[in-house]
Design a protein around this motif. Structure first.
Motif, PDB file in Angstrom:
ATOM      1  N   PRO A 196     -18.408  26.649  13.738  1.00 22.05           N
ATOM      2  CA  PRO A 196     -18.055  28.068  13.567  1.00 22.05           C
ATOM      3  C   PRO A 196     -18.030  28.461  12.090  1.00 22.05           C
ATOM      4  O   PRO A 196     -18.239  29.618  11.769  1.00 22.05           O
ATOM      5  CB  PRO A 196     -16.667  28.163  14.188  1.00 22.05           C
ATOM      6  CG  PRO A 196     -16.121  26.787  14.127  1.00 22.05           C
ATOM      7  CD  PRO A 196     -17.272  25.868  14.280  1.00 22.05           C
ATOM      8  N   VAL A 197     -17.755  27.512  11.201  1.00 22.53           N
ATOM      9  CA  VAL A 197     -17.773  27.816   9.770  1.00 22.53           C
ATOM     10  C   VAL A 197     -18.732  26.830   9.105  1.00 22.53           C
ATOM     11  O   VAL A 197     -18.559  25.626   9.232  1.00 22.53           O
ATOM     12  CB  VAL A 197     -16.372  27.679   9.135  1.00 22.53           C
ATOM     13  CG1 VAL A 197     -16.427  28.098   7.668  1.00 22.53           C
ATOM     14  CG2 VAL A 197     -15.353  28.512   9.890  1.00 22.53           C
ATOM     15  N   VAL A 198     -19.709  27.345   8.438  1.00 20.58           N
ATOM     16  CA  VAL A 198     -20.708  26.486   7.821  1.00 20.58           C
ATOM     17  C   VAL A 198     -20.860  26.879   6.346  1.00 20.58           C
ATOM     18  O   VAL A 198     -20.407  27.940   5.918  1.00 20.58           O
ATOM     19  CB  VAL A 198     -22.074  26.592   8.536  1.00 20.58           C
ATOM     20  CG1 VAL A 198     -21.966  26.126   9.961  1.00 20.58           C
ATOM     21  CG2 VAL A 198     -22.588  28.024   8.467  1.00 20.58           C
ATOM     22  N   GLY A 199     -21.527  26.010   5.634  1.00 16.43           N
ATOM     23  CA  GLY A 199     -21.799  26.298   4.227  1.00 16.43           C
ATOM     24  C   GLY A 199     -21.516  25.081   3.370  1.00 16.43           C
ATOM     25  O   GLY A 199     -20.600  24.315   3.658  1.00 16.43           O
ATOM     26  N   ALA A 200     -22.329  24.903   2.341  1.00 18.75           N
ATOM     27  CA  ALA A 200     -22.145  23.767   1.433  1.00 18.75           C
ATOM     28  C   ALA A 200     -21.117  24.123   0.364  1.00 18.75           C
ATOM     29  O   ALA A 200     -21.418  24.182  -0.826  1.00 18.75           O
ATOM     30  CB  ALA A 200     -23.480  23.400   0.814  1.00 18.75           C
ATOM     31  N   SER A 201     -19.944  24.387   0.792  1.00 16.74           N
ATOM     32  CA  SER A 201     -18.897  24.811  -0.133  1.00 16.74           C
ATOM     33  C   SER A 201     -17.856  23.712  -0.273  1.00 16.74           C
ATOM     34  O   SER A 201     -17.371  23.166   0.717  1.00 16.74           O
ATOM     35  CB  SER A 201     -18.242  26.090   0.387  1.00 16.74           C
ATOM     36  OG  SER A 201     -17.108  26.392  -0.387  1.00 16.74           O
ATOM     37  N   LEU A 202     -17.539  23.415  -1.505  1.00 17.24           N
ATOM     38  CA  LEU A 202     -16.494  22.429  -1.776  1.00 17.24           C
ATOM     39  C   LEU A 202     -15.135  23.108  -1.929  1.00 17.24           C
ATOM     40  O   LEU A 202     -14.100  22.474  -1.724  1.00 17.24           O
ATOM     41  CB  LEU A 202     -16.833  21.671  -3.058  1.00 17.24           C
ATOM     42  CG  LEU A 202     -18.085  20.797  -2.988  1.00 17.24           C
ATOM     43  CD1 LEU A 202     -18.363  20.178  -4.347  1.00 17.24           C
ATOM     44  CD2 LEU A 202     -17.928  19.713  -1.936  1.00 17.24           C
ATOM     45  N   ASP A 260     -13.967  23.471   6.901  1.00 19.90           N
ATOM     46  CA  ASP A 260     -12.889  23.035   7.800  1.00 19.90           C
ATOM     47  C   ASP A 260     -11.594  23.760   7.497  1.00 19.90           C
ATOM     48  O   ASP A 260     -10.861  24.171   8.408  1.00 19.90           O
ATOM     49  CB  ASP A 260     -12.660  21.522   7.627  1.00 19.90           C
ATOM     50  CG  ASP A 260     -13.774  20.730   8.271  1.00 19.90           C
ATOM     51  OD1 ASP A 260     -14.728  21.357   8.764  1.00 19.90           O
ATOM     52  OD2 ASP A 260     -13.680  19.488   8.266  1.00 19.90           O
ATOM     53  N   ALA A 261     -11.310  23.896   6.196  1.00 20.84           N
ATOM     54  CA  ALA A 261     -10.052  24.530   5.816  1.00 20.84           C
ATOM     55  C   ALA A 261     -10.020  25.985   6.261  1.00 20.84           C
ATOM     56  O   ALA A 261      -8.978  26.499   6.686  1.00 20.84           O
ATOM     57  CB  ALA A 261      -9.853  24.436   4.308  1.00 20.84           C
ATOM     58  N   ILE A 262     -11.151  26.633   6.198  1.00 17.67           N
ATOM     59  CA  ILE A 262     -11.202  28.042   6.638  1.00 17.67           C
ATOM     60  C   ILE A 262     -10.933  28.121   8.141  1.00 17.67           C
ATOM     61  O   ILE A 262     -10.181  28.966   8.624  1.00 17.67           O
ATOM     62  CB  ILE A 262     -12.565  28.652   6.290  1.00 17.67           C
ATOM     63  CG1 ILE A 262     -12.750  28.662   4.766  1.00 17.67           C
ATOM     64  CG2 ILE A 262     -12.694  30.055   6.856  1.00 17.67           C
ATOM     65  CD1 ILE A 262     -14.118  29.121   4.314  1.00 17.67           C
ATOM     66  N   ASP A 265     -19.763  28.467  -2.200  1.00 12.16           N
ATOM     67  CA  ASP A 265     -18.952  28.247  -3.412  1.00 12.16           C
ATOM     68  C   ASP A 265     -19.784  28.631  -4.635  1.00 12.16           C
ATOM     69  O   ASP A 265     -20.819  28.024  -4.906  1.00 12.16           O
ATOM     70  CB  ASP A 265     -18.544  26.772  -3.484  1.00 12.16           C
ATOM     71  CG  ASP A 265     -17.627  26.506  -4.667  1.00 12.16           C
ATOM     72  OD1 ASP A 265     -17.315  27.461  -5.429  1.00 12.16           O
ATOM     73  OD2 ASP A 265     -17.220  25.348  -4.831  1.00 12.16           O
ATOM     74  N   LEU A 266     -19.353  29.631  -5.362  1.00 11.39           N
ATOM     75  CA  LEU A 266     -20.104  30.110  -6.527  1.00 11.39           C
ATOM     76  C   LEU A 266     -19.390  29.789  -7.823  1.00 11.39           C
ATOM     77  O   LEU A 266     -19.565  30.466  -8.837  1.00 11.39           O
ATOM     78  CB  LEU A 266     -20.321  31.622  -6.421  1.00 11.39           C
ATOM     79  CG  LEU A 266     -20.967  32.103  -5.127  1.00 11.39           C
ATOM     80  CD1 LEU A 266     -21.051  33.612  -5.109  1.00 11.39           C
ATOM     81  CD2 LEU A 266     -22.338  31.492  -4.944  1.00 11.39           C
ATOM     82  N   GLY A 267     -18.557  28.812  -7.811  1.00  7.81           N
ATOM     83  CA  GLY A 267     -17.851  28.464  -9.036  1.00  7.81           C
ATOM     84  C   GLY A 267     -16.584  29.287  -9.188  1.00  7.81           C
ATOM     85  O   GLY A 267     -15.594  29.042  -8.505  1.00  7.81           O
ATOM     86  N   GLU A 291      -8.277  27.506  -6.617  1.00  5.52           N
ATOM     87  CA  GLU A 291      -7.246  26.976  -5.719  1.00  5.52           C
ATOM     88  C   GLU A 291      -7.825  27.023  -4.305  1.00  5.52           C
ATOM     89  O   GLU A 291      -7.885  28.076  -3.660  1.00  5.52           O
ATOM     90  CB  GLU A 291      -5.978  27.818  -5.829  1.00  5.52           C
ATOM     91  CG  GLU A 291      -5.358  27.738  -7.222  1.00  5.52           C
ATOM     92  CD  GLU A 291      -4.157  28.642  -7.348  1.00  5.52           C
ATOM     93  OE1 GLU A 291      -3.690  29.164  -6.309  1.00  5.52           O
ATOM     94  OE2 GLU A 291      -3.700  28.836  -8.482  1.00  5.52           O
ATOM     95  N   CYS A 292      -8.226  25.867  -3.831  1.00  5.82           N
ATOM     96  CA  CYS A 292      -9.044  25.823  -2.614  1.00  5.82           C
ATOM     97  C   CYS A 292      -8.269  26.270  -1.379  1.00  5.82           C
ATOM     98  O   CYS A 292      -8.823  26.949  -0.498  1.00  5.82           O
ATOM     99  CB  CYS A 292      -9.608  24.418  -2.425  1.00  5.82           C
ATOM    100  SG  CYS A 292     -10.634  23.905  -3.823  1.00  5.82           S
ATOM    101  N   ALA A 293      -7.002  25.915  -1.314  1.00  6.28           N
ATOM    102  CA  ALA A 293      -6.204  26.332  -0.157  1.00  6.28           C
ATOM    103  C   ALA A 293      -6.067  27.848  -0.125  1.00  6.28           C
ATOM    104  O   ALA A 293      -6.156  28.480   0.936  1.00  6.28           O
ATOM    105  CB  ALA A 293      -4.826  25.675  -0.209  1.00  6.28           C
ATOM    106  N   TYR A 294      -5.887  28.409  -1.286  1.00  5.31           N
ATOM    107  CA  TYR A 294      -5.769  29.855  -1.359  1.00  5.31           C
ATOM    108  C   TYR A 294      -7.085  30.519  -0.975  1.00  5.31           C
ATOM    109  O   TYR A 294      -7.138  31.521  -0.261  1.00  5.31           O
ATOM    110  CB  TYR A 294      -5.358  30.245  -2.775  1.00  5.31           C
ATOM    111  CG  TYR A 294      -5.222  31.726  -2.967  1.00  5.31           C
ATOM    112  CD1 TYR A 294      -4.157  32.417  -2.404  1.00  5.31           C
ATOM    113  CD2 TYR A 294      -6.165  32.435  -3.699  1.00  5.31           C
ATOM    114  CE1 TYR A 294      -4.037  33.774  -2.571  1.00  5.31           C
ATOM    115  CE2 TYR A 294      -6.058  33.793  -3.862  1.00  5.31           C
ATOM    116  CZ  TYR A 294      -4.990  34.474  -3.300  1.00  5.31           C
ATOM    117  OH  TYR A 294      -4.866  35.817  -3.459  1.00  5.31           O
ATOM    118  N   ARG A 295      -8.168  29.943  -1.434  1.00  8.52           N
ATOM    119  CA  ARG A 295      -9.484  30.479  -1.078  1.00  8.52           C
ATOM    120  C   ARG A 295      -9.702  30.425   0.445  1.00  8.52           C
ATOM    121  O   ARG A 295     -10.270  31.341   1.029  1.00  8.52           O
ATOM    122  CB  ARG A 295     -10.577  29.681  -1.777  1.00  8.52           C
ATOM    123  CG  ARG A 295     -10.693  29.954  -3.263  1.00  8.52           C
ATOM    124  CD  ARG A 295     -11.871  29.224  -3.837  1.00  8.52           C
ATOM    125  NE  ARG A 295     -12.120  29.607  -5.223  1.00  8.52           N
ATOM    126  CZ  ARG A 295     -13.272  29.441  -5.869  1.00  8.52           C
ATOM    127  NH1 ARG A 295     -14.286  28.867  -5.249  1.00  8.52           N
ATOM    128  NH2 ARG A 295     -13.419  29.811  -7.122  1.00  8.52           N
TER     129      ARG A 295
END
Lengths: 361, 266
Positions: free
Chosen positions: A67-73, A78-80, A111-113, A133-137
């Motif tokens: 359901p959520v995809v993308g090469a984002s670190l 998963d977190a989303i 993820d665009l930096g 802050e990845c959790a916040y994102r």
């Protein structure tokens, strides 16, 4: 401007054609308020460890894509998803992503930096978040997705008090945005810009006009104060002495410039560009190397300074920067020696370059 | 009543004006290559610039010769010059005259500069020395080395350099000693500057410029010891008319060349 044929929901949230960038205010405040609404569900979800996982296991329909995809670190897909299932019932998510009579679509995250992009059901939004802050994102991305997929579920938060969310009778159609008073209670979406920037780095300064262009190596220290785009700036440079020649007189030259002015910053996605305009005052010492009776007089230079620089865009902490500068001195000191008399004038223009680190506090 | 912000603005303006006034048009005097000067600007005739230096002196013999500080013909930008007056030059085998002398204590190589003024044409019977370099032999006895002489040529005044070691005139640059030599102006200041390097081998050198133009360049042995003496003099034999007057000003010894446009004092 609102796109023609857009729904009321889209117009209310300011969606336009293409991508809309969220810069902390306005729309982000709404999203942050909604985050607060979903906070209770998030906390409960964490406590029970049932945040769900993407793919067929989480959506309950084997064979469907994640359901959520993308090469984002940052954030991780998963977190989303873990955040999203605390806001909207899982069945609603699956049914909306699949859509009536349509192929299954996923939530796309990039993820665009200093920024990240979320794409949900043809709606795209970019968020600027320099602290990474990845959790916040993840929370912010989940909120955006929830607003697109099922805003009604957000407002009827009771459904998700004990996550995973209980199934609702049917997917709700888009409804009007939350009341305006929610916006006024929202906390700032992102941490404020640093109040102080302290910059430090090695520098090379060259005086133009002398017979031998003296290259001074040294260090630069600059300080800006304020969060605005135009802030005061104070700088100095400690330069090693260098040898030069003026009118046939060999000199050992030392210089200590100090400047005070303003810096205007043009923030960018990755790089912040800035320009500076300052008054400069410099102490200049000259010592003759070959004269029979040398002296070491010290003079004062006054003039203007122009600087250009670029800094990696970050909200706080360390960021590299590069800068160029030129100092213009309308009436530099004259160098006098016997028996030659007037040997010449010290440079009218000093050019410099610096590479260093900026510390946002 | 002045508003506070107006006061503040005026204060800043005053600070900047003060800074600009102090920071602009400065002269940074980085030092000097000039080792000795005599500008005769003190106005008296005690010649402290010469007499206060070790080995320095002024002298005039016989009784008719004089050295005085005069403002008759001064060399700008000063007000005074030294006036050397000599008489009784007929048969002057003793080398009498008016002299400023620095005996020893001089660098092994340096530039020696002095300005001269001839108020009128003088007929030179045998010689008229206006600048001298002397050396010391191995026994420590002072001896003559080079004499810069005024002479008559082409109806005017000219120069020659007498080498006491060879008993001949040094060749002029681009020609030989038999030529008439450069013209020396009358009623005009002219500068003579010599470079002297003391060495008893071929690294020694004596070069002479007249108003910046090289007229003698002698490479070779000079003095056998580091001792050297420099005299600014007016010593003549059979000069007419008498008294023969020569003005001297702005004498200097420098590590670097002074030249006609150089300054020996700020």
């Amino acid at each position: 401007m609102v796109r023609r044929n857009s729904t009321d929901h889209e117009a209310a949230f300011g969606y336009r054609l293409g991508v809309r960038v969220c810069r902390y205010q306005g729309q982000c405040i709404i999203a942050a308020a909604l985050l607060a609404i979903g906070g209770r569900a998030y906390a409960a979800d964490d406590a029970q460890g049932t945040g769900g996982t993407p793919a067929s296991e989480s959506n309950g329909v084997p064979g469907l894509p994640d359901p959520v995809v993308g090469a984002s670190l940052c954030p991780l897909p998963d977190a989303i998803w873990q955040e999203l299932v605390t806001l909207v019932p899982r069945e609603h998510l699956i049914s909306r992503l699949r859509g009536p009579g349509k192929a299954y679509t996923s939530i796309q995250v990039d993820d665009l930096g200093a920024m990240f992009r979320v794409s949900v059901l043809d709606k795209v939004r970019e968020y600027r978040e320099e602290a990474r802050e990845c959790a916040y994102r993840a929370k912010l991305a989940a909120l955006f997705a929830a607003l697109i997929i099922d805003p009604a579920a957000l407002l009827s938060g009771a459904l998700c008090e004990q996550p995973p969310c209980l199934p609702a009778p049917a997917p709700s159609p888009p409804v009007a945005p939350p009341p305006a008073q929610v916006e006024t209670k929202a906390r700032p979406a992102l941490p404020p810009r640093p109040l102080v920037h302290l910059e430090l780095g090695p520098t090379l300064v060259v005086g133009l006009g002398a017979e031998d262009r003296a290259a001074h190596w040294g260090g630069v220290l600059r300080l800006t104060l304020g969060r605005g785009r135009v802030v005061p700036v104070l700088g100095t440079a400690g330069l090693w002495p260098a040898e030069t020649s003026l009118g046939g007189v060999r000199l050992r030259q030392w210089r200590l410039p100090v400047d005070l002015g303003v810096r205007a910053t043009l923030p960018g996605s990755w790089i912040d560009f800035y320009g500076e305009l300052s008054f400069v005052l410099a102490l200049l010492s000259e010592r003759a190397l070959d004269l029979a009776a040398p002296r070491s007089p010290m003079g004062v230079e006054l003039g203007g300074r122009v600087g250009l620089g670029a800094r990696l865009a970050r909200r706080a902490g360390l960021a590299p920067f590069v800068s160029l500068q030129a100092e213009f001195l309308p009436d530099p000191p004259s160098v006098f020696a016997l028996p030659e008399g007037l040997a010449g004038r010290t440079p009218y223009v000093w050019m410099g370059a610096c590479v260093g680190v900026s510390w946002g506090i | 009543m002045m508003r506070p912000n107006a006061t503040s603005k005026r204060s800043w303006l005053a600070v900047w004006c003060l800074a600009l006034a102090s920071g602009c048009g400065q002269d940074l005097n980085v030092g000097s290559d000039v080792l000795f000067t005599s500008r005769f600007e003190y106005g008296g005739s005690s010649f402290p610039e010469w007499r206060s230096v070790g080995g320095g002196a002024n002298a005039y013999t016989p009784a008719g010769d004089t050295i005085e500080v005069s403002s008759d013909e001064f060399h700008p930008p000063g007000k005074f010059a030294a006036k050397l007056t000599v008489t009784g030059t007929a048969g002057n085998t003793a080398g009498n005259g008016a002299s400023f002398v620095l005996n020893g204590g001089l660098p092994s190589q340096a530039y020696y500069s002095s300005w001269y003024y001839l108020p009128s044409y003088v007929t030179v019977g045998l010689y008229w020395v206006i600048m001298k370099f002397r050396m010391s032999d191995l026994a420590g006895n002072p001896a003559e080395l080079f004499d810069v002489n005024l002479k008559n040529a082409n109806g005017g005044m000219s120069l020659r350099v007498w080498d006491h070691q060879t008993g001949t005139d040094l060749p002029l640059v681009g020609t030989d000693a038999s030529t008439d030599g450069p013209n020396i102006p009358v009623e005009e200041w002219f500068q003579l500057e010599a470079f002297y390097r003391d060495a008893f081998d071929n690294s020694g050198r004596f070069t002479l410029w007249l108003d910046g133009q090289k007229i003698v360049d002698y490479p070779g042995a000079t003095g056998p010891t580091p001792w050297v003496a420099w005299d600014v003099v007016s010593v003549g034999d059979n000069l007419t008319p008498e008294p023969a007057i020569l003005y001297v000003d702005d004498c200097a010894i420098s590590k670097s060349r002074v030249g006609p446009t150089g300054l020996i004092a700020k």
